[in-house]
Scaffold this active site. Structure first.
Site, PDB file in Angstrom:
ATOM      1  CB  CYS A 119       9.239  -0.144  -6.336  1.00  0.00           C
ATOM      2  SG  CYS A 119       8.564   1.253  -7.463  1.00  0.00           S
ATOM      3  CG  HIS A 220       5.691  -2.998  -7.846  1.00  0.00           C
ATOM      4  ND1 HIS A 220       5.854  -2.620  -6.115  1.00  0.00           N
ATOM      5  CD2 HIS A 220       5.769  -1.976  -8.304  1.00  0.00           C
ATOM      6  CE1 HIS A 220       5.331  -1.467  -6.412  1.00  0.00           C
ATOM      7  NE2 HIS A 220       5.843  -0.723  -7.031  1.00  0.00           N
ATOM      8  CD  GLU A 222       5.236  -5.696  -5.316  1.00  0.00           C
ATOM      9  OE1 GLU A 222       4.402  -4.454  -5.715  1.00  0.00           O
ATOM     10  OE2 GLU A 222       6.708  -5.790  -5.871  1.00  0.00           O
TER      11      GLU A 222
END
Length: 250
Positions: A119, A220, A222
């Protein structure tokens, strides 16, 4: 994944924020990073080491023992760094973090350390390579779909190019990703090739073409505990880097 003594877990540096934090009677500025980043690294065999903003001159020494680098998400990159006037909705400048992470990235480049940029991290790498950003996508693209607000990640579909290494990492050409951003790539920086797009043409990922292992994603990863492909790739590349460095030291 368990590492043996002859194949130790690679050390992955992860950038953090300096933010106001409260705990008990304490109200201080502290290094902060969502646990999801750490879990993403450790769940695939890496060891996560935090890299909070500090003197940029220390970046080379800080990363010298690392085998991989994650540039995490966060506040907007200062537009002054890519020669543009500030949009009214661009975040206030985080001078400490911009300077620190630019220094870390450039140190990683010099050493050939593999990088995963997430990002804000993607945007920072693009700026480091001389590229520019769209400062407010709702204005430039006419859509709010990448940041719906309230701390809730939007879900968007992207298409992965079959002609870049990202397709090998992902193993498919279409995927749904978690988004939380209002800025994006405008002009790509030197040596970077778009590796994924959304249906409005926004660059959703890029890779490096100059030999370094640099993968930038606008989403993202994660946030998806069921999909660690990008982190698995980084740890694999980091392990290979560690082996090469060990061999070169002999």
């Amino acid at each position: 994944m368990v590492s043996s003594a002859s194949d130790p877990a690679p050390l992955i540096g992860v950038t953090t924020y300096l933010e106001r934090a409260q705990q008990g009677v304490w109200d201080v500025r502290a290094a902060f990073l969502p646990e999801q980043y750490l879990a993403s690294v450790t769940s695939v065999g890496g060891i996560a080491l935090l890299l909070p903003p500090q003197d940029p001159d220390a970046a080379d020494a800080a990363i010298s023992g690392m085998h991989g680098l994650v540039l995490s998400g966060g506040a907007d990159v200062a537009p002054e760094l890519y020669g543009e006037d500030r949009h009214p909705l661009t975040d206030p400048a985080r001078v400490d973090r911009d300077a620190w992470e630019l220094a870390l990235f450039r140190a990683a480049e010099r050493r050939g350390i593999p990088v995963l940029a997430i990002c804000r991290g993607l945007q920072l790498v693009n700026v480091a390579r001389g590229g520019t950003l769209q400062q407010h996508l709702p204005e430039s693209l006419g859509t709010e779909k990448y940041r719906i607000g309230g701390g809730v990640f939007a879900e968007n579909d992207i298409e992965v190019s079959t002609e870049t290494p990202l397709a090998e990492i992902i193993g498919e050409t279409e995927m749904r990703v978690h988004s939380y951003h209002h800025q994006g790539v405008d002009r790509l920086g030197e040596g970077l090739v778009a590796a994924a797009h959304s249906d409005d043409g926004l660059v959703q990922a890029f890779v490096d073409t100059a030999g370094a292992h640099i993968v930038g994603v606008q989403w993202h990863p994660e946030e998806n505990a069921e999909d660690r492909r990008l982190f698995s790739d980084l740890v694999s590349q980091a392990r290979a880097f560690a082996a090469r460095r060990k061999e070169d030291a002999r």
